[in-house]
Write an enzyme that holds these catalytic residues in place. Structure first.
Site, short mmCIF file in Angstrom:
data_model
loop_
_atom_site.label_atom_id
_atom_site.label_comp_id
_atom_site.label_asym_id
_atom_site.label_seq_id
_atom_site.Cartn_x
_atom_site.Cartn_y
_atom_site.Cartn_z
N LYS A 1 0.80 -1.24 0.00
CA LYS A 1 0.00 0.00 0.00
C LYS A 1 0.83 1.29 0.00
O LYS A 1 0.38 2.31 -0.49
CB LYS A 1 -0.94 0.03 1.21
CG LYS A 1 -2.08 -0.97 1.13
CD LYS A 1 -3.04 -0.79 2.29
CE LYS A 1 -4.12 -1.84 2.27
NZ LYS A 1 -5.18 -1.57 3.24
N ASP B 1 -9.95 3.05 2.41
CA ASP B 1 -10.09 2.33 3.68
C ASP B 1 -10.79 3.16 4.77
O ASP B 1 -11.76 2.73 5.38
CB ASP B 1 -8.73 1.88 4.21
CG ASP B 1 -8.15 0.71 3.43
OD1 ASP B 1 -8.93 -0.08 2.88
OD2 ASP B 1 -6.92 0.59 3.39
#
Ligand code: ATR
Length: 290
Positions: free
Chosen positions: A78, A114
């Site tokens: 990420k 997220d």
């Protein structure tokens, strides 16, 4: 006779998507996103790709070469993936991590869904209005970063960040506070003095996740009946910590919704369509039973 609904729909017009991770075998994203495309009538297919860290650059070049429309990025890529993209959405840059890539005619743009997914799940599933509320966040890692930034935008009156390594809580609180929010880093020993004032407690650590399902991120005997207790862990679907909180009369919010809604935002960025979240949730819940 077996049926092959997804495979049968793949043809020369099918638009390709996927998730890059290491490991990635247990990802629920393919089952969730393929169901979403099917439900929305989009000619698309989504697969899981096991990309080792040394292969990330080549994998992203593959996205360009093969003209994939979208990619989800999961652990451990990420942060690293950011340097291979053409543009990073400001909020993803703020968080310092990307979990969704949109390919706009060869330009790869990174987003982070997220934290947004977490807050949307929390609000839609519990009805909580976060403005003016007092929030206690457990953990100060990557997941805490995205969630705390997204929570801060909802204008709570205070966010305490409690972490085993208190210095990391102070650092995260300091960077979130630049957005003009009242954010305070604390050590775990300060939790008992604070939790009684909190409206919402969020576990952002993976403490309590399978196979360590007996572990607790915080002593649940500190909870009172008016509090909302939220866990980002969704395997098990209801953690021991949430079960014990519920037993004390607290309201609970489980981690599955964050997973569903981070995928829903990705779907919406890719297709411009509203995500079919009920179908997405249903298929993921079924996959846990199967
Ligand atoms: P993620 O990206 O999933 O958030 P991370 O960046 O490694 O992962 O962060 C993990 C978080 O869980 C950290 O806040 C970590 O605390 P430390 O900063 O003190 O390491 C917390 N954590 C992990 N295991 C823990 C445990 N057994 N007890 C308490 N906190 C724990």
């Amino acid at each position: 006779m077996a049926q092959y609904p997804l495979q049968a729909s793949i043809n020369s017009g099918t638009v390709m998507y996927g998730v890059f991770g290491d490991p990635v075998k247990h990802s629920k994203s393919p089952v969730m996103l393929n169901r979403a495309f099917q439900e929305a009538g989009v000619n698309a297919a989504y697969a899981a790709f096991h990309v080792a860290p040394g292969q990330l650059k080549a994998a992203i070049e593959g996205v360009r070469a093969l003209n994939f429309r979208g990619i989800n990025v999961t652990l451990p890529h990420k942060v690293e993936v950011m340097k291979h993209l053409d543009e990073i959405d400001p909020s993803a840059r703020h968080v310092g991590a990307v979990n969704t890539i949109v390919n706009e005619n060869g330009r790869l743009i990174g987003y982070n869904t997220d934290g947004l997914g977490y807050v949307r799940s929390l609000k839609e599933e519990t009805g909580i209005a976060l403005e003016g509320k007092k929030v206690l966040v457990l953990g100060a890692g990557g997941a805490a970063r995205g969630i705390t930034y997204a929570l801060a935008r909802e204008k709570p009156s205070v966010i305490w960040i409690a972490n085993r390594t208190a210095g990391k809580a102070h650092d995260l609180a300091h960077s979130v506070s630049r957005d003009n929010n009242n954010c305070i880093g604390i050590g775990l020993e300060e939790i008992p003095g604070i939790v009684g004032q909190a409206d919402l407690v969020v576990n952002t650590t993976l403490v309590g996740m399978f196979p360590n399902a007996d572990e607790l991120p915080m002593d649940p005997s500190l909870f009172h009946s008016g509090i909302l207790v939220s866990d980002i862990v969704y395997n098990p679907l209801k953690t021991k910590w949430l079960i014990l909180a519920e037993g004390r009369g607290s309201n609970i919010h489980s981690g599955l919704g964050m997973f569903i809604y981070q995928g829903a935002y990705a779907f919406e960025y890719w297709t411009g369509l509203r995500a079919p979240t009920a179908a997405m949730r249903d298929v993921v819940e079924q996959s846990f039973k199967g």
